[in-house]
Design an enzyme around this catalytic site. Structure first.
Site, PDB file in Angstrom:
ATOM      1  N   PRO A  11       0.860  -1.217   0.129  1.00 37.45           N
ATOM      2  CA  PRO A  11      -0.125   0.033   0.078  1.00 37.45           C
ATOM      3  C   PRO A  11       0.806   1.299   0.025  1.00 37.45           C
ATOM      4  CG  PRO A  11      -0.134  -1.152   2.081  1.00 37.45           C
ATOM      5  CD  PRO A  11       0.585  -1.897   1.222  1.00 37.45           C
ATOM      6  N   ASN A  12       0.208   2.123  -0.822  1.00 35.90           N
ATOM      7  CA  ASN A  12       0.845   3.383  -1.065  1.00 35.90           C
ATOM      8  C   ASN A  12       2.235   3.605  -1.555  1.00 35.90           C
ATOM      9  OD1 ASN A  12      -1.320   4.978   0.714  1.00 35.90           O
ATOM     10  ND2 ASN A  12      -0.584   3.745   2.358  1.00 35.90           N
ATOM     11  N   ARG A  19       5.263  12.286  -2.807  1.00 36.53           N
ATOM     12  CA  ARG A  19       5.074  12.698  -1.420  1.00 36.53           C
ATOM     13  C   ARG A  19       6.423  12.190  -0.642  1.00 36.53           C
ATOM     14  NH1 ARG A  19       0.736  13.592  -3.436  1.00 36.53           N
ATOM     15  NH2 ARG A  19      -1.437  13.466  -2.600  1.00 36.53           N
ATOM     16  N   TYR A  24      11.511   8.736   1.212  1.00 38.28           N
ATOM     17  CA  TYR A  24      11.457   7.564   0.186  1.00 38.28           C
ATOM     18  C   TYR A  24      12.076   8.088  -1.141  1.00 38.28           C
ATOM     19  CZ  TYR A  24       8.125   5.605   3.333  1.00 38.28           C
ATOM     20  OH  TYR A  24       7.452   4.989   4.616  1.00 38.28           O
ATOM     21  N   ASN A  74       7.977  -6.148  -1.126  1.00 34.40           N
ATOM     22  CA  ASN A  74       7.954  -4.755  -0.047  1.00 34.40           C
ATOM     23  C   ASN A  74       6.442  -4.548   0.214  1.00 34.40           C
ATOM     24  OD1 ASN A  74       7.921  -2.409   1.137  1.00 34.40           O
ATOM     25  ND2 ASN A  74       9.123  -1.041  -0.420  1.00 34.40           N
ATOM     26  N   ALA A  77       3.367  -0.983   4.536  1.00 36.54           N
ATOM     27  CA  ALA A  77       2.770  -1.236   5.879  1.00 36.54           C
ATOM     28  C   ALA A  77       2.400  -2.330   6.507  1.00 36.54           C
ATOM     29  CB  ALA A  77       1.677   0.030   6.385  1.00 36.54           C
ATOM     30  N   HIS A  80       4.244  -4.858   8.889  1.00 40.34           N
ATOM     31  CA  HIS A  80       4.121  -4.701  10.545  1.00 40.34           C
ATOM     32  C   HIS A  80       2.867  -5.236  11.040  1.00 40.34           C
ATOM     33  CE1 HIS A  80       7.567  -2.354   9.338  1.00 40.34           C
ATOM     34  NE2 HIS A  80       6.894  -1.417   8.709  1.00 40.34           N
ATOM     35  N   ASP A  87       1.279 -15.823   6.453  1.00 37.50           N
ATOM     36  CA  ASP A  87       1.090 -17.252   5.951  1.00 37.50           C
ATOM     37  C   ASP A  87       1.158 -17.531   4.687  1.00 37.50           C
ATOM     38  OD1 ASP A  87       0.409 -17.514   8.792  1.00 37.50           O
ATOM     39  OD2 ASP A  87      -1.906 -17.441   8.498  1.00 37.50           O
ATOM     40  N   GLU A  98      12.398 -10.193   1.548  1.00 36.03           N
ATOM     41  CA  GLU A  98      11.911  -8.752   2.178  1.00 36.03           C
ATOM     42  C   GLU A  98      12.679  -7.490   1.947  1.00 36.03           C
ATOM     43  OE1 GLU A  98      10.855  -8.958   6.139  1.00 36.03           O
ATOM     44  OE2 GLU A  98      10.432  -6.860   6.602  1.00 36.03           O
ATOM     45  N   HIS A 100      12.941  -3.031   1.751  1.00 35.16           N
ATOM     46  CA  HIS A 100      12.336  -1.616   2.276  1.00 35.16           C
ATOM     47  C   HIS A 100      13.234  -0.770   1.464  1.00 35.16           C
ATOM     48  CE1 HIS A 100       9.340  -3.747   4.574  1.00 35.16           C
ATOM     49  NE2 HIS A 100      10.600  -4.410   5.300  1.00 35.16           N
ATOM     50  N   LEU A 101      12.483   0.303   1.038  1.00 37.32           N
ATOM     51  CA  LEU A 101      13.326   1.612   0.709  1.00 37.32           C
ATOM     52  C   LEU A 101      14.020   2.195   1.921  1.00 37.32           C
ATOM     53  CD1 LEU A 101      10.329   2.958  -1.316  1.00 37.32           C
ATOM     54  CD2 LEU A 101      12.528   2.288  -2.348  1.00 37.32           C
ATOM     55  N   SER A 102      13.643   2.350   2.926  1.00 36.05           N
ATOM     56  CA  SER A 102      14.129   3.149   3.987  1.00 36.05           C
ATOM     57  C   SER A 102      14.775   2.068   4.963  1.00 36.05           C
ATOM     58  CB  SER A 102      12.974   3.884   4.777  1.00 36.05           C
ATOM     59  OG  SER A 102      11.861   3.170   5.246  1.00 36.05           O
ATOM     60  N   ARG A 107      13.864   4.145  12.067  1.00 31.76           N
ATOM     61  CA  ARG A 107      12.507   4.922  12.141  1.00 31.76           C
ATOM     62  C   ARG A 107      11.737   4.512  13.555  1.00 31.76           C
ATOM     63  NH1 ARG A 107       9.787   4.529   6.430  1.00 31.76           N
ATOM     64  NH2 ARG A 107       8.555   6.420   7.451  1.00 31.76           N
ATOM     65  N   ARG A 111       7.997   0.161  13.304  1.00 30.73           N
ATOM     66  CA  ARG A 111       8.359  -0.252  12.321  1.00 30.73           C
ATOM     67  C   ARG A 111       9.567  -1.473  12.455  1.00 30.73           C
ATOM     68  NH1 ARG A 111       5.926   3.228   8.348  1.00 30.73           N
ATOM     69  NH2 ARG A 111       5.757   5.149   9.264  1.00 30.73           N
TER      70      ARG A 111
HETATM   71  O1  CA2 Z   1      10.731   1.737   3.432  1.00 35.04           O
HETATM   72  C1  CA2 Z   1       9.736   0.778   2.926  1.00 35.04           C
HETATM   73  O2  CA2 Z   1      10.023   0.590   1.890  1.00 35.04           O
HETATM   74  C2  CA2 Z   1       8.501   0.830   3.719  1.00 35.04           C
HETATM   75  O3  CA2 Z   1       8.082  -0.672   3.348  1.00 35.04           O
HETATM   76  C3  CA2 Z   1       7.526   1.911   3.189  1.00 35.04           C
HETATM   77  C4  CA2 Z   1       6.127   1.794   3.796  1.00 35.04           C
HETATM   78  C5  CA2 Z   1       6.162   1.814   5.252  1.00 35.04           C
HETATM   79  O4  CA2 Z   1       5.227   1.608   6.016  1.00 35.04           O
HETATM   80  C6  CA2 Z   1       7.170   0.699   5.963  1.00 35.04           C
HETATM   81  O5  CA2 Z   1       7.414   0.896   7.212  1.00 35.04           O
HETATM   82  C7  CA2 Z   1       8.681   0.849   5.052  1.00 35.04           C
HETATM   83  C8  CA2 Z   1       5.381   3.189   3.364  1.00 35.04           C
HETATM   84  C9  CA2 Z   1       5.251   3.025   1.803  1.00 35.04           C
HETATM   85  C10 CA2 Z   1       4.192   4.368   1.824  1.00 35.04           C
HETATM   86  O6  CA2 Z   1       5.083   5.134   0.699  1.00 35.04           O
HETATM   87  C11 CA2 Z   1       4.897   6.412   0.491  1.00 35.04           C
HETATM   88  C12 CA2 Z   1       5.409   6.817  -0.532  1.00 35.04           C
HETATM   89  C13 CA2 Z   1       5.298   8.280  -0.699  1.00 35.04           C
HETATM   90  C14 CA2 Z   1       4.255   9.045   0.172  1.00 35.04           C
HETATM   91  C15 CA2 Z   1       3.787   8.427   0.967  1.00 35.04           C
HETATM   92  C16 CA2 Z   1       3.849   6.959   1.522  1.00 35.04           C
END
Ligand code: CA2
Length: 146
Positions: A11-12, A19, A24, A74, A77, A80, A87, A98, A100-102, A107, A111
């Site tokens: 998601p997102n 954003r 990110y 990836n 959210a 977590h 499963d 797995e 993650h960008l960040s 953080r 997370r």
């Molecule tokens: O660091 C990552 O790749 C995450 O999986 C990104 C998730 C976050 O919930 C994880 O803890 C770490 C969030 C992805 C949302 O991406 C956005 C991108 C632009 C603006 C807002 C959200």
């Protein structure tokens, strides 16, 4: 052995590059896809690249990767929160990295917990879009069906 690798996004992540560039980065999800396709070509992988905002759809995507060489996941959210994704990863029998960008460990505390890490083959975080490239290379480095 299949040469298909599924790169699955939660998601997102469709908002990438539009954003929160401080967290990110500036790359869009289309940029990440292009990077994965370029690296996949180098490694001899056919890349299936998908994104959804829905937990159930992500479960379906994981199930649809059965028989593939690997999954780069990836789950955003849902990483977590989701027993259902855990499963699905556990059940599909495909080595899953797995990503993650960040750096999730730099953080918020919520997370630091991942439902996926215990069933993933490995975890890569903190390298921006390169986390995906490293995930693909990790799959290439694995012996068949490990
Ligand atoms: O660091 C990552 O790749 C995450 O999986 C990104 C998730 C976050 O919930 C994880 O803890 C770490 C969030 C992805 C949302 O991406 C956005 C991108 C632009 C603006 C807002 C959200």
């Amino acid at each position: 052995m299949s040469d298909t690798v599924h790169v699955l996004n939660g998601p997102n992540l469709n908002l990438l590059g539009t954003r929160e560039p401080g967290i990110y980065g500036a790359a869009t999800l289309a940029d990440v896809e292009a990077l994965c396709r370029a690296e996949g070509a180098q490694l001899g992988f056919d890349i299936v690249f998908r994104q959804t905002n829905s937990e159930g759809a992500l479960v379906d995507f994981i199930q649809e990767a059965r028989g593939a060489r690997g999954i780069v996941l990836n789950a955003a959210a849902y990483t977590h929160t989701s027993v259902a994704l855990r499963d699905a990863v556990s059940a599909v029998g495909v080595p899953t990295i797995e990503v993650h960008l960040s750096n999730v460990f730099a953080r918020e505390a919520f997370r630091h917990q991942s439902f996926l890490s215990p069933v993933a083959r490995g975890v890569i975080c903190g390298f921006g879009p390169q986390s995906y490239v490293l995930g693909l290379r990790a799959i290439a480095s694995l012996p068949p069906s490990s």
